[in-house]
Design a protein around this motif. Structure first.
Motif, PDB file in Angstrom:
ATOM      1  N   PHE A  29       0.839  -1.203   0.000  1.00  0.00           N
ATOM      2  CA  PHE A  29       0.000   0.000   0.000  1.00  0.00           C
ATOM      3  C   PHE A  29       0.873   1.251   0.000  1.00  0.00           C
ATOM      4  N   LEU A  30       0.447   2.278  -0.701  1.00  0.00           N
ATOM      5  CA  LEU A  30       1.211   3.523  -0.796  1.00  0.00           C
ATOM      6  C   LEU A  30       1.534   4.081   0.587  1.00  0.00           C
ATOM      7  N   LYS A  31       2.744   4.516   0.755  1.00  0.00           N
ATOM      8  CA  LYS A  31       3.172   5.112   2.017  1.00  0.00           C
ATOM      9  C   LYS A  31       2.799   6.593   2.039  1.00  0.00           C
ATOM     10  N   TYR A  32       2.375   7.064   3.195  1.00  0.00           N
ATOM     11  CA  TYR A  32       2.017   8.463   3.376  1.00  0.00           C
ATOM     12  C   TYR A  32       3.283   9.302   3.538  1.00  0.00           C
ATOM     13  N   VAL A  33       3.345  10.386   2.800  1.00  0.00           N
ATOM     14  CA  VAL A  33       4.473  11.311   2.902  1.00  0.00           C
ATOM     15  C   VAL A  33       3.929  12.638   3.405  1.00  0.00           C
ATOM     16  N   LYS A  34       4.350  13.035   4.593  1.00  0.00           N
ATOM     17  CA  LYS A  34       3.873  14.282   5.184  1.00  0.00           C
ATOM     18  C   LYS A  34       4.546  15.461   4.514  1.00  0.00           C
ATOM     19  N   LEU A  35       3.733  16.448   4.133  1.00  0.00           N
ATOM     20  CA  LEU A  35       4.230  17.673   3.539  1.00  0.00           C
ATOM     21  C   LEU A  35       4.195  18.788   4.569  1.00  0.00           C
ATOM     22  N   GLU A  36       5.013  19.782   4.388  1.00  0.00           N
ATOM     23  CA  GLU A  36       5.124  20.863   5.362  1.00  0.00           C
ATOM     24  C   GLU A  36       3.817  21.623   5.556  1.00  0.00           C
ATOM     25  N   ASP A  37       3.039  21.803   4.488  1.00  0.00           N
ATOM     26  CA  ASP A  37       1.808  22.591   4.604  1.00  0.00           C
ATOM     27  C   ASP A  37       0.548  21.730   4.736  1.00  0.00           C
ATOM     28  N   ASP A  38       0.718  20.457   5.146  1.00  0.00           N
ATOM     29  CA  ASP A  38      -0.452  19.591   5.367  1.00  0.00           C
ATOM     30  C   ASP A  38      -1.376  20.185   6.425  1.00  0.00           C
ATOM     31  N   LEU A  39      -2.656  20.026   6.220  1.00  0.00           N
ATOM     32  CA  LEU A  39      -3.624  20.444   7.228  1.00  0.00           C
ATOM     33  C   LEU A  39      -3.575  19.490   8.411  1.00  0.00           C
ATOM     34  N   GLN A  40      -3.872  20.003   9.588  1.00  0.00           N
ATOM     35  CA  GLN A  40      -3.911  19.191  10.797  1.00  0.00           C
ATOM     36  C   GLN A  40      -5.367  18.927  11.164  1.00  0.00           C
ATOM     37  N   LEU A  41      -5.728  17.663  11.324  1.00  0.00           N
ATOM     38  CA  LEU A  41      -7.072  17.331  11.774  1.00  0.00           C
ATOM     39  C   LEU A  41      -7.177  17.608  13.267  1.00  0.00           C
ATOM     40  N   GLN A  42      -8.274  18.239  13.676  1.00  0.00           N
ATOM     41  CA  GLN A  42      -8.512  18.533  15.092  1.00  0.00           C
ATOM     42  C   GLN A  42      -9.034  17.274  15.793  1.00  0.00           C
ATOM     43  N   LYS A  43      -8.599  17.064  17.027  1.00  0.00           N
ATOM     44  CA  LYS A  43      -9.164  15.971  17.834  1.00  0.00           C
ATOM     45  C   LYS A  43     -10.512  16.444  18.354  1.00  0.00           C
ATOM     46  N   LEU A  44     -11.563  15.758  17.989  1.00  0.00           N
ATOM     47  CA  LEU A  44     -12.910  16.171  18.373  1.00  0.00           C
ATOM     48  C   LEU A  44     -13.405  15.343  19.545  1.00  0.00           C
ATOM     49  N   ARG A  45     -14.074  16.025  20.461  1.00  0.00           N
ATOM     50  CA  ARG A  45     -14.653  15.376  21.642  1.00  0.00           C
ATOM     51  C   ARG A  45     -16.121  15.778  21.749  1.00  0.00           C
ATOM     52  N   ALA A 128     -31.445   9.758  18.396  1.00  0.00           N
ATOM     53  CA  ALA A 128     -32.415  10.283  19.353  1.00  0.00           C
ATOM     54  C   ALA A 128     -33.023   9.187  20.228  1.00  0.00           C
ATOM     55  N   VAL A 129     -32.998   7.946  19.778  1.00  0.00           N
ATOM     56  CA  VAL A 129     -33.582   6.846  20.543  1.00  0.00           C
ATOM     57  C   VAL A 129     -32.562   6.223  21.489  1.00  0.00           C
ATOM     58  N   THR A 130     -31.366   5.931  20.975  1.00  0.00           N
ATOM     59  CA  THR A 130     -30.364   5.212  21.770  1.00  0.00           C
ATOM     60  C   THR A 130     -29.368   6.128  22.469  1.00  0.00           C
ATOM     61  N   GLY A 131     -29.235   7.367  21.998  1.00  0.00           N
ATOM     62  CA  GLY A 131     -28.244   8.284  22.549  1.00  0.00           C
ATOM     63  C   GLY A 131     -26.844   8.054  22.006  1.00  0.00           C
ATOM     64  N   GLU A 132     -26.677   7.117  21.073  1.00  0.00           N
ATOM     65  CA  GLU A 132     -25.374   6.805  20.493  1.00  0.00           C
ATOM     66  C   GLU A 132     -24.829   8.008  19.724  1.00  0.00           C
ATOM     67  N   GLU A 133     -23.540   8.308  19.930  1.00  0.00           N
ATOM     68  CA  GLU A 133     -22.880   9.382  19.198  1.00  0.00           C
ATOM     69  C   GLU A 133     -22.660   8.939  17.753  1.00  0.00           C
ATOM     70  N   LEU A 134     -23.139   9.740  16.815  1.00  0.00           N
ATOM     71  CA  LEU A 134     -23.037   9.394  15.403  1.00  0.00           C
ATOM     72  C   LEU A 134     -21.968  10.198  14.685  1.00  0.00           C
ATOM     73  N   CYS A 135     -21.832  11.464  15.064  1.00  0.00           N
ATOM     74  CA  CYS A 135     -20.922  12.340  14.356  1.00  0.00           C
ATOM     75  C   CYS A 135     -20.547  13.532  15.244  1.00  0.00           C
ATOM     76  N   LEU A 136     -19.281  13.912  15.202  1.00  0.00           N
ATOM     77  CA  LEU A 136     -18.800  15.097  15.910  1.00  0.00           C
ATOM     78  C   LEU A 136     -18.273  16.085  14.871  1.00  0.00           C
ATOM     79  N   LEU A 137     -18.551  17.372  15.089  1.00  0.00           N
ATOM     80  CA  LEU A 137     -18.097  18.396  14.167  1.00  0.00           C
ATOM     81  C   LEU A 137     -17.581  19.598  14.942  1.00  0.00           C
TER      82      LEU A 137
END
Length: 145
Positions: A29-45, A128-137
């Protein structure tokens, strides 16, 4: 630039519902190469308070080809909780999204928002029925001049 995006993916073994180690299972599988201007994903809680919320019922037209809710619908649900005055005075600058579970036709979901300050909103979509977290934004906004 009009748009920049970053995404993070993983492969799930459907038989045992576990995450697959890509480098072990697919060494070619292709290896990921980090670039200097890559965006950083935020850790969502999950949010720690609810400033506004709105209920949605999943419609047929919300579904994708796999009969799951289309990814863009989660964003619409999150933004729909924001009132007209906020939306008219702000423009979306950044959006971080973490899809945790799929949603299917007929489900009821609750979209909740926390106004976190500094023109940032944090969102959670829950079953709304189970209270399960579906998506964080997390959305960062700029004030429209």
């Amino acid at each position: 630039r009009f748009l920049r995006a970053a995404s993070s993916w993983f492969i799930v073994d459907l038989e045992n519902k576990s995450v697959v180690n890509i480098t072990q299972k697919y060494p070619e599988f292709l290896k990921y190469v980090k670039l200097e201007d890559d965006l950083q994903l935020q850790k969502l809680r999950p949010i720690d308070r609810v400033d506004a919320q709105k209920m949605f019922h999943v419609r047929y037209d919300d579904l994708d080809i796999n009969n799951h809710v289309n990814n863009t619908v989660y964003i619409t649900w999150a933004m729909e909780v924001l009132d007209y005055d906020f939306r008219i005075l702000h423009s979306l600058k950044t959006l971080d999204i973490y899809f945790k579970h799929d949603v299917k036709y007929g489900d009821d979901v609750l979209s909740q928002v926390k106004f976190a300050g500094n023109n940032v909103t944090e969102h959670i979509i829950i079953n709304a029925v189970t209270g399960e977290e579906l998506c964080l934004l997390r959305m960062e906004w700029t004030v429209v001049d």
